[in-house]
Design a protein around this motif. Structure first.
Motif, PDB file in Angstrom:
ATOM      1  N   TRP A  10       0.752  -1.256   0.139  1.00 46.37           N
ATOM      2  CA  TRP A  10      -0.077   0.015  -0.126  1.00 46.37           C
ATOM      3  C   TRP A  10       0.805   1.298   0.008  1.00 46.37           C
ATOM      4  CZ3 TRP A  10      -4.595  -0.329  -1.718  1.00 46.37           C
ATOM      5  CH2 TRP A  10      -5.470  -1.592  -1.462  1.00 46.37           C
ATOM      6  N   PHE A  11       2.204   1.118   0.426  1.00 50.08           N
ATOM      7  CA  PHE A  11       2.961   2.269   0.281  1.00 50.08           C
ATOM      8  C   PHE A  11       3.177   2.815  -1.472  1.00 50.08           C
ATOM      9  CE2 PHE A  11       4.277   0.817   4.136  1.00 50.08           C
ATOM     10  CZ  PHE A  11       4.508   1.896   4.933  1.00 50.08           C
ATOM     11  N   SER A  12       3.000   1.890  -2.286  1.00 53.90           N
ATOM     12  CA  SER A  12       2.982   2.367  -3.587  1.00 53.90           C
ATOM     13  C   SER A  12       1.996   3.299  -4.112  1.00 53.90           C
ATOM     14  CB  SER A  12       2.949   1.045  -4.634  1.00 53.90           C
ATOM     15  OG  SER A  12       4.295   0.250  -3.886  1.00 53.90           O
ATOM     16  N   PRO A  13       0.533   2.991  -4.018  1.00 54.79           N
ATOM     17  CA  PRO A  13      -0.235   3.752  -4.314  1.00 54.79           C
ATOM     18  C   PRO A  13      -0.572   5.129  -3.538  1.00 54.79           C
ATOM     19  CG  PRO A  13      -1.344   1.515  -3.985  1.00 54.79           C
ATOM     20  CD  PRO A  13       0.040   1.612  -3.614  1.00 54.79           C
ATOM     21  N   LEU A  14      -0.054   5.085  -2.373  1.00 55.44           N
ATOM     22  CA  LEU A  14       0.116   6.049  -1.390  1.00 55.44           C
ATOM     23  C   LEU A  14       1.143   7.140  -2.184  1.00 55.44           C
ATOM     24  CD1 LEU A  14      -0.462   7.647   1.278  1.00 55.44           C
ATOM     25  CD2 LEU A  14       1.428   6.116   2.199  1.00 55.44           C
ATOM     26  N   ALA A  15       2.309   6.518  -2.454  1.00 48.21           N
ATOM     27  CA  ALA A  15       3.327   7.460  -3.185  1.00 48.21           C
ATOM     28  C   ALA A  15       2.724   8.011  -4.540  1.00 48.21           C
ATOM     29  CB  ALA A  15       4.544   6.702  -3.396  1.00 48.21           C
ATOM     30  N   LEU A  16       1.939   7.540  -5.318  1.00 47.66           N
ATOM     31  CA  LEU A  16       1.232   8.048  -6.246  1.00 47.66           C
ATOM     32  C   LEU A  16       0.398   9.275  -5.912  1.00 47.66           C
ATOM     33  CD1 LEU A  16       0.356   5.279  -8.670  1.00 47.66           C
ATOM     34  CD2 LEU A  16       2.353   6.425  -8.404  1.00 47.66           C
ATOM     35  N   LEU A  17      -0.476   8.939  -4.902  1.00 50.09           N
ATOM     36  CA  LEU A  17      -1.314   9.951  -4.174  1.00 50.09           C
ATOM     37  C   LEU A  17      -0.733  11.056  -3.584  1.00 50.09           C
ATOM     38  CD1 LEU A  17      -4.403  10.615  -3.546  1.00 50.09           C
ATOM     39  CD2 LEU A  17      -4.017   9.531  -1.381  1.00 50.09           C
ATOM     40  N   ILE A  18       0.449  10.915  -2.964  1.00 50.60           N
ATOM     41  CA  ILE A  18       1.298  11.976  -2.420  1.00 50.60           C
ATOM     42  C   ILE A  18       1.798  12.960  -3.705  1.00 50.60           C
ATOM     43  CG2 ILE A  18       3.401  12.567  -1.505  1.00 50.60           C
ATOM     44  CD1 ILE A  18       2.747  10.167   0.585  1.00 50.60           C
ATOM     45  N   ALA A  19       2.280  12.158  -4.617  1.00 48.05           N
ATOM     46  CA  ALA A  19       2.874  13.013  -5.724  1.00 48.05           C
ATOM     47  C   ALA A  19       1.987  13.801  -6.439  1.00 48.05           C
ATOM     48  CB  ALA A  19       3.661  12.037  -6.812  1.00 48.05           C
ATOM     49  N   ALA A  20       0.830  13.196  -6.741  1.00 46.62           N
ATOM     50  CA  ALA A  20      -0.150  13.945  -7.208  1.00 46.62           C
ATOM     51  C   ALA A  20      -0.739  15.041  -6.611  1.00 46.62           C
ATOM     52  CB  ALA A  20      -1.497  12.940  -7.948  1.00 46.62           C
ATOM     53  N   ALA A  21      -0.908  14.863  -5.217  1.00 44.52           N
ATOM     54  CA  ALA A  21      -1.562  15.901  -4.473  1.00 44.52           C
ATOM     55  C   ALA A  21      -0.431  17.003  -4.344  1.00 44.52           C
ATOM     56  CB  ALA A  21      -1.833  15.437  -3.116  1.00 44.52           C
ATOM     57  N   ALA A  22       0.793  16.743  -3.903  1.00 48.24           N
ATOM     58  CA  ALA A  22       1.662  17.707  -3.737  1.00 48.24           C
ATOM     59  C   ALA A  22       1.834  18.644  -5.138  1.00 48.24           C
ATOM     60  CB  ALA A  22       3.071  17.082  -3.447  1.00 48.24           C
ATOM     61  N   ALA A  23       1.995  17.953  -6.112  1.00 50.96           N
ATOM     62  CA  ALA A  23       2.105  18.919  -7.582  1.00 50.96           C
ATOM     63  C   ALA A  23       0.780  19.303  -7.923  1.00 50.96           C
ATOM     64  CB  ALA A  23       1.842  17.627  -8.584  1.00 50.96           C
ATOM     65  N   TRP A  24      -0.639  19.041  -7.777  1.00 48.34           N
ATOM     66  CA  TRP A  24      -1.562  19.736  -8.200  1.00 48.34           C
ATOM     67  C   TRP A  24      -1.804  21.112  -6.706  1.00 48.34           C
ATOM     68  CZ3 TRP A  24      -6.014  21.291  -5.650  1.00 48.34           C
ATOM     69  CH2 TRP A  24      -7.172  22.047  -6.263  1.00 48.34           C
ATOM     70  N   GLY A  25      -1.534  20.846  -5.458  1.00 43.60           N
ATOM     71  CA  GLY A  25      -1.620  21.714  -4.598  1.00 43.60           C
ATOM     72  C   GLY A  25      -0.670  22.711  -4.735  1.00 43.60           C
ATOM     73  N   LEU A  26       0.443  22.572  -4.905  1.00 43.87           N
ATOM     74  CA  LEU A  26       1.385  23.604  -5.198  1.00 43.87           C
ATOM     75  C   LEU A  26       1.310  24.333  -6.470  1.00 43.87           C
ATOM     76  CD1 LEU A  26       4.797  22.044  -3.716  1.00 43.87           C
ATOM     77  CD2 LEU A  26       3.653  23.826  -2.688  1.00 43.87           C
ATOM     78  N   ALA A  27       0.829  23.805  -7.518  1.00 43.96           N
ATOM     79  CA  ALA A  27       0.574  24.431  -8.779  1.00 43.96           C
ATOM     80  C   ALA A  27      -0.682  25.227  -8.518  1.00 43.96           C
ATOM     81  CB  ALA A  27       0.219  23.341  -9.863  1.00 43.96           C
ATOM     82  N   TYR A  28      -1.773  25.156  -7.696  1.00 42.89           N
ATOM     83  CA  TYR A  28      -2.750  25.596  -7.405  1.00 42.89           C
ATOM     84  C   TYR A  28      -2.332  26.721  -6.774  1.00 42.89           C
ATOM     85  CZ  TYR A  28      -7.142  27.374  -5.908  1.00 42.89           C
ATOM     86  OH  TYR A  28      -8.385  27.855  -5.642  1.00 42.89           O
TER      87      TYR A  28
END
Length: 171
Positions: free
Chosen positions: A144-162
């Motif tokens: 479950w660390f693998s999908p969690l890492a995808l979620l972290i990467a996407a959330a960090a990218a979208w949040g900071l870009a926003y």
């Protein structure tokens, strides 16, 4: 009753006021994500023999966070308020995290056995890196660390870009 005049296009040679470059932002995010993933691959290749399971999970989650943060900052700076650029940056960051892990598997295989082992892997089981990303080989089941890492990467990218894009004023 007064009717508004019909929509008129700007005179020839003038561009409407637009802010940012969304396509350029996504391409820049992709380029930087590849570089961050290659640095992660090098770090994993240099340290995989000395890593514990906890250290490898932590390193992967940190890689996903750093990848997402760098991509998000650049997409926000270049793409400004473009929602498409923000979403594109999130997808690029998640893919960078995924391929950062899966590309390190053949490198470790080549270093621990021989470079020809990559050819053997491609003939017998070409999806071994993706299965290694998804499966928990110690306890069985899903890692479950693998999908969690995808979620972290996407959330960090979208949040900071926003956040960064929102703070940019329109031209």
């Amino acid at each position: 009753m007064h009717f508004a005049p019909p929509f008129q296009a700007p005179p020839f040679g003038q561009q409407p006021n637009a802010s940012g470059h969304p396509v350029g932002a996504v391409f820049l995010g992709f380029f930087v994500s590849v570089i961050v993933s290659l640095l992660y691959n090098g770090l994993v290749l240099a340290t995989y023999k000395d890593q514990s399971l906890t250290a490898s999970h932590t390193l992967y989650l940190v890689h996903a966070l750093v990848n997402g943060a760098i991509v998000g900052c650049l997409v926000g700076l270049v793409g400004h308020r473009s929602s498409g650029a923000h979403i594109g940056g999130a997808v690029i960051a998640a893919l960078g995290a995924f391929f950062g892990f899966t590309n390190s598997v053949p490198l470790i295989l080549a270093e621990s056995q021989s470079p020809s082992a990559i050819g053997d892997m491609m003939e017998s089981d070409p999806f071994l890196p993706a299965r290694a990303w998804w499966n928990n080989e110690i306890d069985g089941g899903v890692d479950w660390f693998s999908p969690l890492a995808l979620l972290i990467a996407a959330a960090a990218a979208w949040g900071l870009a926003y956040l960064i894009g929102k703070s940019r004023r329109r031209a």
